[in-house]
Design a protein around this motif. Structure first.
Motif, PDB file in Angstrom:
ATOM      1  N   LYS A  44      -2.795  -5.740   7.429  1.00  0.00           N
ATOM      2  CA  LYS A  44      -3.857  -5.676   6.424  1.00  0.00           C
ATOM      3  C   LYS A  44      -5.046  -4.865   6.932  1.00  0.00           C
ATOM      4  O   LYS A  44      -6.001  -4.638   6.201  1.00  0.00           O
ATOM      5  N   ASN A  58      10.145  -1.341  -1.205  1.00  0.00           N
ATOM      6  CA  ASN A  58      10.398  -2.622  -1.871  1.00  0.00           C
ATOM      7  C   ASN A  58      11.100  -3.578  -0.919  1.00  0.00           C
ATOM      8  O   ASN A  58      11.850  -3.151  -0.038  1.00  0.00           O
ATOM      9  N   ASP A  65       7.943  -5.948   1.266  1.00  0.00           N
ATOM     10  CA  ASP A  65       7.125  -5.072   0.428  1.00  0.00           C
ATOM     11  C   ASP A  65       6.064  -4.430   1.306  1.00  0.00           C
ATOM     12  O   ASP A  65       5.376  -5.126   2.067  1.00  0.00           O
ATOM     13  N   ASP A  80       0.068  -3.711   4.057  1.00  0.00           N
ATOM     14  CA  ASP A  80       0.242  -4.707   2.998  1.00  0.00           C
ATOM     15  C   ASP A  80      -0.211  -4.110   1.668  1.00  0.00           C
ATOM     16  O   ASP A  80      -1.354  -3.667   1.543  1.00  0.00           O
ATOM     17  N   PRO A  81       0.657  -4.075   0.658  1.00  0.00           N
ATOM     18  CA  PRO A  81       0.260  -3.488  -0.616  1.00  0.00           C
ATOM     19  C   PRO A  81      -0.867  -4.249  -1.312  1.00  0.00           C
ATOM     20  O   PRO A  81      -1.540  -3.709  -2.186  1.00  0.00           O
ATOM     21  N   LYS A  82      -1.119  -5.488  -0.897  1.00  0.00           N
ATOM     22  CA  LYS A  82      -2.178  -6.297  -1.507  1.00  0.00           C
ATOM     23  C   LYS A  82      -3.521  -6.146  -0.786  1.00  0.00           C
ATOM     24  O   LYS A  82      -4.519  -6.704  -1.234  1.00  0.00           O
ATOM     25  N   ALA A  83      -3.551  -5.410   0.316  1.00  0.00           N
ATOM     26  CA  ALA A  83      -4.805  -5.204   1.042  1.00  0.00           C
ATOM     27  C   ALA A  83      -5.761  -4.421   0.144  1.00  0.00           C
ATOM     28  O   ALA A  83      -5.350  -3.495  -0.562  1.00  0.00           O
ATOM     29  N   PRO A  84      -7.048  -4.764   0.156  1.00  0.00           N
ATOM     30  CA  PRO A  84      -8.002  -4.169  -0.791  1.00  0.00           C
ATOM     31  C   PRO A  84      -8.193  -2.658  -0.653  1.00  0.00           C
ATOM     32  O   PRO A  84      -8.477  -1.985  -1.629  1.00  0.00           O
ATOM     33  N   ASN A  87      -5.097   0.738  -2.337  1.00  0.00           N
ATOM     34  CA  ASN A  87      -5.083   1.529  -3.573  1.00  0.00           C
ATOM     35  C   ASN A  87      -5.994   2.747  -3.496  1.00  0.00           C
ATOM     36  O   ASN A  87      -5.641   3.816  -3.997  1.00  0.00           O
TER      37      ASN A  87
END
Length: 103
Positions: A44, A58, A65, A80-84, A87
């Motif tokens: 992260k 995937n 992921d 981590d694709p969810k790390a802020p 994007n």
């Protein structure tokens, strides 16, 4: 051919097939070690390296992921694709990629 002879022949054929299949399967070797070329864990932590691209990975065991970023020096970073911050990095790289196409 009598019923007895027919059954004896069928039984002999069945035994022969079983012996053959057993010997064939005994020579089959499954791989002892399967290597993966994917991210099995992610970070992260924000990346401080100059990046040149990314791809989306995937989850499919043992892979997870992840957004895989590629550094200019050739390194691969599993994020981590969810790390802020992920994007905004992806958007930046997409803009840079479009600019390179139009030059």
């Amino acid at each position: 051919m009598s019923v007895f002879q027919s059954r004896t022949l069928s039984l002999a054929l069945l035994i022969t097939m079983c012996v053959y299949l057993t010997s064939v399967s005994a020579t089959y070797r499954r791989p002892t070690k399967v290597t993966t070329n994917c991210c099995t864990s992610v970070s992260k932590t924000d990346i401080k390296f100059r990046l040149k691209g990314y791809h989306i990975q995937n989850a499919m065991a043992p892979c997870v992921d992840a957004i895989v970023f590629y550094s200019v020096k050739g390194g691969k970073i599993c994020s981590d694709p969810k790390a802020p911050w992920v994007n905004s990095r992806k958007q930046y790289l997409n803009v840079m990629k479009k600019q390179r196409r139009h030059v």
